[in-house]
Design an enzyme around this catalytic site. Structure first.
Site, PDB file in Angstrom:
ATOM      1  N   LYS A 195       0.795  -1.235   0.000  1.00  0.00           N
ATOM      2  CA  LYS A 195       0.000   0.000   0.000  1.00  0.00           C
ATOM      3  C   LYS A 195       0.827   1.283   0.000  1.00  0.00           C
ATOM      4  O   LYS A 195       0.466   2.270   0.632  1.00  0.00           O
ATOM      5  CB  LYS A 195      -0.945   0.012   1.216  1.00  0.00           C
ATOM      6  N   ASP A 230      -5.097  -6.127  10.660  1.00  0.00           N
ATOM      7  CA  ASP A 230      -6.428  -5.489  10.761  1.00  0.00           C
ATOM      8  C   ASP A 230      -7.574  -6.489  10.559  1.00  0.00           C
ATOM      9  O   ASP A 230      -8.639  -6.360  11.162  1.00  0.00           O
ATOM     10  CB  ASP A 230      -6.573  -4.289   9.809  1.00  0.00           C
TER      11      ASP A 230
HETATM   12  C1  BGC Z   1      -1.816  -5.928   3.688  1.00  0.00           C
HETATM   13  C2  BGC Z   1      -2.624  -6.720   4.687  1.00  0.00           C
HETATM   14  C3  BGC Z   1      -3.787  -5.896   5.177  1.00  0.00           C
HETATM   15  C4  BGC Z   1      -4.596  -5.372   4.014  1.00  0.00           C
HETATM   16  C5  BGC Z   1      -5.769  -4.520   4.441  1.00  0.00           C
HETATM   17  C6  BGC Z   1      -2.712  -5.375   2.600  1.00  0.00           C
HETATM   18  O1  BGC Z   1      -1.989  -4.556   1.749  1.00  0.00           O
HETATM   19  O2  BGC Z   1      -0.808  -6.724   3.130  1.00  0.00           O
HETATM   20  O3  BGC Z   1      -1.819  -7.129   5.772  1.00  0.00           O
HETATM   21  O4  BGC Z   1      -4.585  -6.689   6.011  1.00  0.00           O
HETATM   22  O5  BGC Z   1      -3.762  -4.613   3.169  1.00  0.00           O
HETATM   23  O6  BGC Z   1      -5.374  -3.420   5.157  1.00  0.00           O
END
Ligand code: BGC
Length: 499
Positions: A195, A230
């Site tokens: 992200k 999360d």
């Molecule tokens: C992450 C996860 C996370 C999800 C939602 C992803 O990019 O790798 O660990 O749960 O985003 O936030």
């Protein structure tokens, strides 16, 4: 008629013909350009097609990859990470607990007062702020110091309405929404960032330890009691209110799912033992991949240009970080090939200039002249004077992007149900015989589901298509509001030693 008169008449006729021909030519060119625009969108639509047969292939692929990820580390692109959460909060938790939630668009600090079985969550306070961009790409020291300072400031401020008892501990749940390899419920090493975060020196480090150090340095006496994803927080809150909750899904900036798995199915960790015989598994489904996914040239380009190519393929087709960007690149192609948007398309060429919330707002514009679409285009992309026809085409692009994403999430969810034998087919963990469908609750959080009604409708519709009415009516998607943070506080309560 004299010669001159005749000459003038012929001249006029020629001119009229020339003007008429020019007009016809212009109209034909503009029609051709329009059809080219429609053609680009139609090709994109074809590439994104998700008929139910294809969704079922995705379901099967998801279930197969889940097995492979549980069989061995590296056995699948699905990491299927152990969380060491083997018991979910049951409502008996009491006291004041804190949580930190890092990993979405905003960073949150929470204080939660739990009143046991009868009163449940008595009070809760949340503060939210965006993570400064420079911290997302800086050093781990700066990031964790920022977190610790924000927490300290929050803890030291008034806690109106909270009845703090003398012996109330200061246990903290840390929601860290990135893939972590855990060795206990309160520690784990960061595998990689997703992200848009990229803080190199944190990879491989125990993030709970980094946080604990930063907190102590800032003079706070507080214990990181649990480190959770999360999805796990969301599952914990969902289960707190409804014990039929067996899985959780996040569809926000990123996407992921976790679910309750039998420990004997976690083959890669032989000898793993828990009192309950189960453990929550963080799938990290954002990284799921299958040749059955409907991938277009726009997805390939987005992936190539991302900081993490060949990674998080499912996430890049589904989550809030990317949907607006996919739509933008399709519209840019339309602009290049047809100029139906006029000349002012420079801003459309800026990566990420069309965010997913803006895309959703355009998609949900119900006005007859699509005035909201016009406003968004003018204000955010400096595209003025678009025709209604062009705006309708833009809405169609938003629809294609969103529909595909929502339907793929539905397939992912059914993949989990299949793995745990709750998809009505009689397979999975439940053995071979077809059993009566059981009430199954999936906790769900994230802006795409919670605030984007068309997305939600497409998802629900696809669930019914894949599962059939009878089974689908036993599958309940329940929004777990602020679950990632509140759930972490609940887990801190459940796992802290002063319980
Ligand atoms: C992450 C996860 C996370 C999800 C939602 C992803 O990019 O790798 O660990 O749960 O985003 O936030």
């Amino acid at each position: 008629m004299g010669r001159v008169g005749f000459g003038v008449a012929v001249g006029c006729a020629v001119l009229t013909c020339a003007i008429a021909a020019a007009l016809v030519g212009k109209r034909a060119r503009s029609r051709r350009r329009w059809w080219r625009a429609v053609e680009v969108v139609r090709e994109f639509e074809e590439g994104c097609d998700t008929p139910v047969g294809r969704l079922r292939q995705v379901v099967d692929a998801m279930a197969v990859e889940m097995h492979a990820g549980l069989a061995s580390d590296g056995g699948s692109k699905l990491k299927m990470l152990l969380t060491f959460v083997d018991a979910l909060p049951d409502g008996n938790e009491e006291g004041i607990y804190y949580a930190l939630d890092l990993g979405g668009t905003n960073f949150r600090v929470l204080r939660v007062q739990l009143g046991g079985k009868v009163s449940r969550i008595l009070n809760h306070q949340v503060e939210s702020q965006p993570v400064p961009q420079e911290l997302m790409n800086g050093t781990s020291e700066n990031l964790f110091d920022f977190i610790a300072l924000t927490l300290k400031d929050f803890v030291e401020r008034e806690n109106d309405g909270f009845q703090q008892k003398k012996d109330d501990g200061r246990a903290l749940g840390f929601t860290f929404s990135f893939p972590i390899r855990q060795i206990s419920v309160s520690s784990g090493a960061l595998i990689k960032w997703t992200k848009g975060f990229s803080i190199e020196d944190a990879v491989g480090q125990d993030v709970a330890h980094l946080l604990q150090e930063a907190i102590t340095k800032r003079g706070l006496t507080m214990q990181v009691a649990v480190l959770v994803n999360d999805t796990v927080g969301t599952l914990a809150l969902g289960h707190y209110y409804d014990q039929d909750t067996v899985a959780a899904v996040i569809i926000g900036t990123g996407t992921n799912a976790c679910y309750v798995e039998r420990v004997d199915a976690i083959i890669k960790c032989q000898g793993l033992y828990t009192n309950s015989g189960v453990m929550v598994v963080n799938m990290e489904w954002g990284n799921f991949w299958s040749s059955h996914l409907p991938r277009t040239s726009y997805d390939i380009a987005l992936d190539d240009e991302s900081p993490n190519p060949n990674d998080q393929g499912f996430e890049k087709m589904i989550s809030g970080m990317y949907l607006g960007e996919i739509a933008r690149t399709v519209l840019l192609r339309v602009a290049h090939e047809s100029d139906i948007f006029g000349d002012a398309t420079q801003n459309l060429s800026v990566p990420f200039s069309l965010s997913t919330p803006l895309m959703a707002a355009m998609h949900e514009d119900n006005s007859p002249d699509l005035s909201q679409v016009r406003g968004i285009l003018e204000e955010n992309l400096q595209m003025s004077d678009t025709s209604l026809k062009a705006r309708k085409l833009i809405v169609r692009v938003c629809d294609i992007v969103t529909r595909r994403a929502a339907r793929l999430v539905a397939a992912g969810i059914v993949g989990i149900l299949k793995k745990i034998g709750r998809d009505g087919s009689g397979g999975g963990n439940s053995g071979k015989t077809k059993s009566r469908p059981r009430r199954t609750v999936i906790a769900i959080e994230g802006g795409l589901y919670v605030s984007y009604s068309i997305f939600r409708e497409y998802l629900n519709e696809a669930l019914v298509e894949i599962l059939g009415e009878d089974v689908a009516q036993n599958v309940i998607l329940r929004v777990s509001e602020d679950g990632s943070g509140n759930g972490a506080a609940l887990l801190a309560a459940a796992y802290s030693s002063d319980r």
